[in-house]
Structure formats: C-alpha cells, structure tokens
Design a protein around this motif. Structure first.
Motif, short mmCIF file in Angstrom:
data_model
loop_
_atom_site.label_atom_id
_atom_site.label_comp_id
_atom_site.label_asym_id
_atom_site.label_seq_id
_atom_site.Cartn_x
_atom_site.Cartn_y
_atom_site.Cartn_z
N VAL A 144 0.84 -1.20 0.00
CA VAL A 144 0.00 0.00 0.00
C VAL A 144 0.87 1.24 0.00
O VAL A 144 1.61 1.49 0.96
N GLU A 145 0.77 2.00 -1.09
CA GLU A 145 1.55 3.23 -1.21
C GLU A 145 0.76 4.44 -0.68
O GLU A 145 -0.48 4.45 -0.74
N SER A 146 1.49 5.43 -0.19
CA SER A 146 0.89 6.68 0.23
C SER A 146 1.93 7.80 0.09
O SER A 146 3.11 7.53 -0.12
N GLY A 147 1.46 9.04 0.23
CA GLY A 147 2.36 10.17 0.24
C GLY A 147 2.46 10.97 -1.04
O GLY A 147 3.14 11.99 -1.08
N GLY A 148 1.78 10.53 -2.09
CA GLY A 148 1.82 11.28 -3.33
C GLY A 148 1.08 12.61 -3.20
O GLY A 148 0.39 12.87 -2.22
N GLY A 149 1.26 13.47 -4.19
CA GLY A 149 0.59 14.75 -4.17
C GLY A 149 1.13 15.67 -5.26
O GLY A 149 1.85 15.22 -6.16
N SER A 150 0.77 16.94 -5.15
CA SER A 150 1.20 17.94 -6.13
C SER A 150 2.14 18.94 -5.46
O SER A 150 1.82 19.46 -4.39
N VAL A 151 3.26 19.20 -6.10
CA VAL A 151 4.23 20.16 -5.58
C VAL A 151 4.77 21.00 -6.73
O VAL A 151 4.64 20.63 -7.90
N GLN A 152 5.38 22.10 -6.40
CA GLN A 152 6.05 22.91 -7.40
C GLN A 152 7.48 22.43 -7.59
O GLN A 152 8.04 21.76 -6.71
N ALA A 153 8.05 22.78 -8.72
CA ALA A 153 9.43 22.40 -9.00
C ALA A 153 10.35 22.87 -7.87
O ALA A 153 10.21 23.99 -7.37
N GLY A 154 11.25 21.99 -7.49
CA GLY A 154 12.14 22.28 -6.38
C GLY A 154 11.64 21.77 -5.04
O GLY A 154 12.39 21.77 -4.06
N GLY A 155 10.40 21.34 -5.01
CA GLY A 155 9.80 20.85 -3.77
C GLY A 155 10.19 19.42 -3.44
O GLY A 155 10.94 18.77 -4.18
N SER A 156 9.64 18.93 -2.32
CA SER A 156 9.97 17.59 -1.82
C SER A 156 8.70 16.83 -1.46
O SER A 156 7.68 17.44 -1.09
N LEU A 157 8.79 15.52 -1.55
CA LEU A 157 7.73 14.63 -1.09
C LEU A 157 8.38 13.36 -0.56
O LEU A 157 9.48 12.99 -1.00
N THR A 158 7.69 12.70 0.37
CA THR A 158 8.13 11.38 0.82
C THR A 158 7.01 10.39 0.58
O THR A 158 5.90 10.55 1.11
N LEU A 159 7.30 9.37 -0.21
CA LEU A 159 6.36 8.29 -0.47
C LEU A 159 6.64 7.16 0.51
O LEU A 159 7.79 6.91 0.87
N SER A 160 5.58 6.47 0.92
CA SER A 160 5.74 5.35 1.83
C SER A 160 5.00 4.14 1.29
O SER A 160 3.90 4.27 0.75
N CYS A 161 5.61 2.98 1.45
CA CYS A 161 4.99 1.72 1.03
C CYS A 161 4.88 0.82 2.25
O CYS A 161 5.89 0.45 2.86
#
Length: 127
Positions: free
Chosen positions: A5-22
């Motif tokens: 089960v994946e989570s953590g996706g979303g929308s960001v602007q260039a240069g931004g950060s996200l952390t996905l979790s499985c």
C-alpha cells in the motif's frame, strides 16, 4: 494476493519535496515470502514505460537509477515494514504514478523481475 500500500503522493512545485511510503507488512509477514527478496519503487509517466527508481533488500542497501543524480533516498524500516522514498528537488519530469514492488529475485531496476505490485500513488510536479 499480498498487498503493498503506497501513500504520500501529491502535487508540488518544482524544487519541492515529497516522501512516499509503502506499507509492506502483509508481504513481509507472509510465510511464503523469500526473506532475501528485493523491494523497489518504480514510476510510470503518461505514455511511457515503467522505469525503476530505486531497489533494496532488507539489509537496507539501496541502488538508485542513474537519472536521479542523488535527489532521492530509499529507506527500509524493519520495525514498521515500510519502504520510504524521500524525493527532493522535484522537477516536472518526475511527474508520474509511483509504484511499490516486491518479490524481486535479484538487485535490479527491471520491472519484469518483480511479482508483487501496489496500486500506485500519483506525484505531480508543476513548473
């Protein structure tokens, strides 16, 4: 069917950060699971094939796709049984559906070698 089960996706602007979790507890705790099997993150942009991002085994030793240039970090948590992908300096070309995969029998970023897949989480990066 064992679930990832994946989570953590979303929308960001260039240069931004996200952390996905499985979340992979069901896979790890399944008595048929090979303890030496590999886990990985892949991504697929619209109109393109699925490409490997990073792969690891339960030692936590990670191998990354060369195109990442050090922007992503893969972390395996053996207590939580989660596979996290920390993504920094995101660019529009990183826009894709990101998938967690397991069951790999070798350290590879070739999707054909993985047998268990999550449903994916969308990452969108705007310029």
């Amino acid at each position: 069917q064992v679930n990832l089960v994946e989570s953590g996706g979303g929308s960001v602007q260039a240069g931004g950060s996200l952390t996905l979790s499985c979340e992979a507890s069901e896979y790890i705790n399944n008595r048929h699971t090979n303890p030496r099997a590999y886990l990985a993150w892949f991504r697929q942009a619209p109109g393109k094939g699925r490409e490997g991002v990073a792969v690891t085994d339960r030692s936590g030793l990670a191998t990354y796709a060369k195109f990442l240039k050090g922007r992503f970090t893969l972390t395996w948590d053996p207590v939580k049984n989660t596979l996290d992908l920390q993504m920094t300096n995101l660019q529009p070309e990183d826009t894709a559906m990101y998938y967690c995969a397991a069951g790999g029998v070798t350290r590879t970023l070739d999707a054909r070698f993985f047998t268990i897949w999550g449903l994916g989480t969308q990452v969108t990066v705007s310029s």
